[in-house]
Design a protein around this motif. Structure first.
Motif, PDB file in Angstrom:
ATOM      1  N   ILE A   1      -0.833 -13.478   2.365  1.00  0.00           N
ATOM      2  CA  ILE A   1      -1.724 -14.480   2.954  1.00  0.00           C
ATOM      3  C   ILE A   1      -0.937 -15.328   3.954  1.00  0.00           C
ATOM      4  CG2 ILE A   1      -3.354 -16.326   2.455  1.00  0.00           C
ATOM      5  CD1 ILE A   1      -4.001 -13.552   1.187  1.00  0.00           C
ATOM      6  N   ASP A   2       0.255 -15.759   3.552  1.00  0.00           N
ATOM      7  CA  ASP A   2       1.088 -16.562   4.441  1.00  0.00           C
ATOM      8  C   ASP A   2       1.480 -15.775   5.685  1.00  0.00           C
ATOM      9  OD1 ASP A   2       1.126 -18.939   2.949  1.00  0.00           O
ATOM     10  OD2 ASP A   2       2.766 -18.232   1.690  1.00  0.00           O
ATOM     11  N   LEU A   3       1.792 -14.496   5.516  1.00  0.00           N
ATOM     12  CA  LEU A   3       2.169 -13.670   6.660  1.00  0.00           C
ATOM     13  C   LEU A   3       1.040 -13.588   7.674  1.00  0.00           C
ATOM     14  CD1 LEU A   3       4.066 -11.757   8.156  1.00  0.00           C
ATOM     15  CD2 LEU A   3       3.220  -9.893   6.694  1.00  0.00           C
ATOM     16  N   ALA A   4      -0.183 -13.384   7.203  1.00  0.00           N
ATOM     17  CA  ALA A   4      -1.331 -13.298   8.108  1.00  0.00           C
ATOM     18  C   ALA A   4      -1.520 -14.601   8.886  1.00  0.00           C
ATOM     19  CB  ALA A   4      -2.592 -12.963   7.328  1.00  0.00           C
ATOM     20  N   GLU A   5      -1.337 -15.746   8.205  1.00  0.00           N
ATOM     21  CA  GLU A   5      -1.487 -17.037   8.882  1.00  0.00           C
ATOM     22  C   GLU A   5      -0.383 -17.231   9.915  1.00  0.00           C
ATOM     23  OE1 GLU A   5      -2.316 -21.739   7.852  1.00  0.00           O
ATOM     24  OE2 GLU A   5      -1.241 -20.514   6.392  1.00  0.00           O
ATOM     25  N   LEU A   6       0.842 -16.864   9.580  1.00  0.00           N
ATOM     26  CA  LEU A   6       1.942 -17.000  10.528  1.00  0.00           C
ATOM     27  C   LEU A   6       1.741 -16.103  11.740  1.00  0.00           C
ATOM     28  CD1 LEU A   6       5.033 -17.147   8.124  1.00  0.00           C
ATOM     29  CD2 LEU A   6       4.006 -19.036   9.400  1.00  0.00           C
ATOM     30  N   GLU A   7       1.271 -14.883  11.525  1.00  0.00           N
ATOM     31  CA  GLU A   7       0.991 -13.979  12.647  1.00  0.00           C
ATOM     32  C   GLU A   7      -0.086 -14.566  13.552  1.00  0.00           C
ATOM     33  OE1 GLU A   7       1.972  -9.574  10.720  1.00  0.00           O
ATOM     34  OE2 GLU A   7      -0.031 -10.438  10.502  1.00  0.00           O
ATOM     35  N   HIS A   8      -1.097 -15.159  12.943  1.00  0.00           N
ATOM     36  CA  HIS A   8      -2.200 -15.743  13.700  1.00  0.00           C
ATOM     37  C   HIS A   8      -1.707 -16.811  14.675  1.00  0.00           C
ATOM     38  CE1 HIS A   8      -6.271 -17.274  14.477  1.00  0.00           C
ATOM     39  NE2 HIS A   8      -5.773 -18.481  14.306  1.00  0.00           N
ATOM     40  N   HIS A   9      -0.702 -17.574  14.268  1.00  0.00           N
ATOM     41  CA  HIS A   9      -0.216 -18.689  15.078  1.00  0.00           C
ATOM     42  C   HIS A   9       1.011 -18.331  15.924  1.00  0.00           C
ATOM     43  CE1 HIS A   9      -2.906 -21.741  13.404  1.00  0.00           C
ATOM     44  NE2 HIS A   9      -2.686 -21.225  12.208  1.00  0.00           N
ATOM     45  N   ALA A  10       1.541 -17.124  15.787  1.00  0.00           N
ATOM     46  CA  ALA A  10       2.779 -16.766  16.480  1.00  0.00           C
ATOM     47  C   ALA A  10       2.568 -16.681  17.990  1.00  0.00           C
ATOM     48  CB  ALA A  10       3.311 -15.442  15.949  1.00  0.00           C
ATOM     49  N   ALA A  11       3.599 -17.085  18.735  1.00  0.00           N
ATOM     50  CA  ALA A  11       3.558 -16.971  20.195  1.00  0.00           C
ATOM     51  C   ALA A  11       3.896 -15.554  20.632  1.00  0.00           C
ATOM     52  CB  ALA A  11       4.548 -17.958  20.816  1.00  0.00           C
ATOM     53  N   ALA A  12       4.643 -14.831  19.821  1.00  0.00           N
ATOM     54  CA  ALA A  12       4.998 -13.438  20.082  1.00  0.00           C
ATOM     55  C   ALA A  12       5.496 -12.839  18.776  1.00  0.00           C
ATOM     56  CB  ALA A  12       6.075 -13.330  21.159  1.00  0.00           C
ATOM     57  N   LEU A  13       5.536 -11.510  18.717  1.00  0.00           N
ATOM     58  CA  LEU A  13       6.000 -10.839  17.506  1.00  0.00           C
ATOM     59  C   LEU A  13       6.951  -9.711  17.874  1.00  0.00           C
ATOM     60  CD1 LEU A  13       2.531 -11.198  17.060  1.00  0.00           C
ATOM     61  CD2 LEU A  13       3.440 -11.041  14.756  1.00  0.00           C
ATOM     62  N   ARG A  14       8.033  -9.615  17.096  1.00  0.00           N
ATOM     63  CA  ARG A  14       8.983  -8.523  17.228  1.00  0.00           C
ATOM     64  C   ARG A  14       9.143  -7.890  15.851  1.00  0.00           C
ATOM     65  NH1 ARG A  14      14.492 -10.667  19.726  1.00  0.00           N
ATOM     66  NH2 ARG A  14      14.834  -8.426  20.067  1.00  0.00           N
ATOM     67  N   VAL A  15       9.024  -6.574  15.769  1.00  0.00           N
ATOM     68  CA  VAL A  15       9.183  -5.908  14.477  1.00  0.00           C
ATOM     69  C   VAL A  15      10.116  -4.723  14.644  1.00  0.00           C
ATOM     70  CG1 VAL A  15       6.863  -6.603  13.758  1.00  0.00           C
ATOM     71  CG2 VAL A  15       7.206  -4.340  14.754  1.00  0.00           C
ATOM     72  N   ALA A  16      10.781  -4.362  13.545  1.00  0.00           N
ATOM     73  CA  ALA A  16      11.651  -3.196  13.532  1.00  0.00           C
ATOM     74  C   ALA A  16      11.522  -2.525  12.182  1.00  0.00           C
ATOM     75  CB  ALA A  16      13.103  -3.603  13.801  1.00  0.00           C
ATOM     76  N   LEU A  17      11.284  -1.205  12.205  1.00  0.00           N
ATOM     77  CA  LEU A  17      11.111  -0.443  10.968  1.00  0.00           C
ATOM     78  C   LEU A  17      11.800   0.907  11.092  1.00  0.00           C
ATOM     79  CD1 LEU A  17       8.088  -1.869  11.758  1.00  0.00           C
ATOM     80  CD2 LEU A  17       7.731  -1.261   9.365  1.00  0.00           C
ATOM     81  N   VAL A  18      12.229   1.439   9.955  1.00  0.00           N
ATOM     82  CA  VAL A  18      12.942   2.707   9.947  1.00  0.00           C
ATOM     83  C   VAL A  18      12.109   3.829   9.345  1.00  0.00           C
ATOM     84  CG1 VAL A  18      14.977   3.919   9.069  1.00  0.00           C
ATOM     85  CG2 VAL A  18      15.190   1.578   9.919  1.00  0.00           C
ATOM     86  N   ILE A  19      11.426   3.580   8.236  1.00  0.00           N
ATOM     87  CA  ILE A  19      10.692   4.681   7.594  1.00  0.00           C
ATOM     88  C   ILE A  19       9.180   4.463   7.594  1.00  0.00           C
ATOM     89  CG2 ILE A  19      12.642   5.332   6.139  1.00  0.00           C
ATOM     90  CD1 ILE A  19      11.237   3.953   3.803  1.00  0.00           C
TER      91      ILE A  19
ATOM     92  N   HIS B   1      12.204   3.689  14.116  1.00  0.00           N
ATOM     93  CA  HIS B   1      13.084   4.853  14.074  1.00  0.00           C
ATOM     94  C   HIS B   1      12.237   6.124  14.054  1.00  0.00           C
ATOM     95  CE1 HIS B   1      16.193   7.685  12.776  1.00  0.00           C
ATOM     96  NE2 HIS B   1      17.066   6.780  13.223  1.00  0.00           N
ATOM     97  N   GLU B   2      12.760   7.168  14.662  1.00  0.00           N
ATOM     98  CA  GLU B   2      12.043   8.443  14.700  1.00  0.00           C
ATOM     99  C   GLU B   2      11.696   8.933  13.299  1.00  0.00           C
ATOM    100  OE1 GLU B   2      12.578  13.062  16.294  1.00  0.00           O
ATOM    101  OE2 GLU B   2      14.059  11.533  16.870  1.00  0.00           O
ATOM    102  N   CYS B   3      12.489   8.563  12.314  1.00  0.00           N
ATOM    103  CA  CYS B   3      12.223   8.965  10.930  1.00  0.00           C
ATOM    104  C   CYS B   3      10.795   8.627  10.520  1.00  0.00           C
ATOM    105  CB  CYS B   3      13.221   8.268  10.014  1.00  0.00           C
ATOM    106  SG  CYS B   3      12.958   8.543   8.250  1.00  0.00           S
ATOM    107  N   ALA B   4      10.314   7.453  10.924  1.00  0.00           N
ATOM    108  CA  ALA B   4       8.974   7.009  10.524  1.00  0.00           C
ATOM    109  C   ALA B   4       7.883   7.920  11.071  1.00  0.00           C
ATOM    110  CB  ALA B   4       8.743   5.574  10.995  1.00  0.00           C
ATOM    111  N   LEU B   5       8.160   8.595  12.175  1.00  0.00           N
ATOM    112  CA  LEU B   5       7.156   9.460  12.800  1.00  0.00           C
ATOM    113  C   LEU B   5       7.016  10.791  12.069  1.00  0.00           C
ATOM    114  CD1 LEU B   5       8.127   8.911  16.545  1.00  0.00           C
ATOM    115  CD2 LEU B   5       6.687   7.484  15.076  1.00  0.00           C
ATOM    116  N   HIS B   6       7.923  11.061  11.157  1.00  0.00           N
ATOM    117  CA  HIS B   6       7.925  12.349  10.445  1.00  0.00           C
ATOM    118  C   HIS B   6       7.601  12.204   8.960  1.00  0.00           C
ATOM    119  CE1 HIS B   6       9.778  14.683  13.760  1.00  0.00           C
ATOM    120  NE2 HIS B   6      10.455  13.570  14.013  1.00  0.00           N
ATOM    121  N   MET B   7       7.224  11.022   8.499  1.00  0.00           N
ATOM    122  CA  MET B   7       7.068  10.790   7.064  1.00  0.00           C
ATOM    123  C   MET B   7       5.898  11.553   6.444  1.00  0.00           C
ATOM    124  SD  MET B   7       9.619   9.091   6.067  1.00  0.00           S
ATOM    125  CE  MET B   7       9.127   8.593   4.419  1.00  0.00           C
TER     126      MET B   7
END
Length: 283
Positions: A100-118, A173-179
């Motif tokens: 719930i907190d994450l959704a509220e923070l995203e709603h108010h964010a000026a920009a978002l950067r994410v990084a994921l591997v799998i 990461h390319e790994c996530a595209l093959h899961m």
């Protein structure tokens, strides 16, 4: 207004920033209360996020604490008032508070950067992909729990379709595209959706290909929510026990550098799209 026994993370953040200003000014809560004409319990309640505070009062606090950063004060003032209900509040009885907190923070964010591997980033997932992902949870979710989470995830994605959406940068990461979550049909649809989203002006998708070797942040999913001023940035990390939120200056600086390093290892957007397209054709 009566105090809140369950302040949101955003309310707590406003309170903690006011506490930092007070401490930087060398004032105890008792001294600040005397200076501001309040009770010490009120100062403590505001700093804990349990009492709503007006924009005018925040500016008064800032002047009394000798804060000379008008942009920061304006940003704090914009966080004030009673807790405004958002679409995420309808999920409070069904999902962990961190989501719930994450959704509220995203709603108010000026920009978002994410990084994921799998994993594919949550805001770029199809419903079938998300449903398949939640279906792998341990211990397993019941079907209605899966549907609550899928619905919540889809509504979070709404920020990317706003009239003025925040800039969104995803390093994957390319790994996530093959899961292979959900089987070939779901995978192809997910990869095509990723391609489609990457064509939007405010969405940047960059892939770290196999063969790039090691880089910081390996194996860790990072959400960096950019505030209206750098002091109000927030990092969210996925953990087995749920969402973990970080906002200390040293932590923010660390994850800015981690994301910069990961981007430096990633292909440019056009080359990333070419790689996604090739993998889609081979799926």
């Amino acid at each position: 207004m009566p105090p809140s026994n369950n302040p949101t993370l955003r309310q707590q953040r406003l309170g903690s920033e006011l506490r930092k200003l007070r401490e930087h000014a060398g004032l105890t809560a008792t001294a600040a209360a005397s200076l501001l004409g309040l009770r010490q319990a009120q100062i403590s309640g505001i700093e804990a996020g349990r009492y709503a505070v007006s924009a005018d009062r925040v500016r008064t606090f800032a002047r009394s604490y000798s804060c000379a950063d008008p942009a920061f004060v304006d940003a704090l003032a914009a966080m004030t008032g009673g807790r405004q209900r958002g679409w995420w509040d309808e999920y409070r009885d069904h999902l962990p508070v961190g989501l719930i907190d994450l959704a509220e923070l995203e709603h108010h964010a000026a920009a978002l950067r994410v990084a994921l591997v799998i994993h594919i980033p949550a805001l770029l997932q199809t419903t079938d992909h998300a449903r398949a992902l939640f279906g792998e949870a341990v211990p397993p979710f019941r079907q209605h729990e899966i549907e609550h989470r899928v619905s919540h995830r889809v509504k979070r994605q709404g920020i990317l379709y706003r009239e003025t959406p925040p800039p969104y940068t995803a390093v994957i990461h390319e790994c996530a595209l093959h899961m292979g979550y959900g089987g070939p049909t779901t995978v192809r649809a997910q990869l095509q959706h990723l391609l489609d989203m990457s064509e939007l002006d405010h969405v940047t998708v960059r892939i770290i290909p196999f063969g790039k070797g090691s880089f910081p942040g390996t194996g860790q999913s990072i959400d960096y929510l950019v505030g209206t001023v750098p002091q109000l940035d927030t990092v969210q990390l996925d953990a087995h026990h749920g969402c973990e939120f970080l906002d200390a200056e040293a932590q923010l600086d660390k994850y800015r550098h981690v994301l910069d390093r990961m981007e430096a290892n990633a292909l440019k957007p056009a080359a990333s799209r070419d790689l996604i397209h090739r993998i889609t054709q081979d799926t």
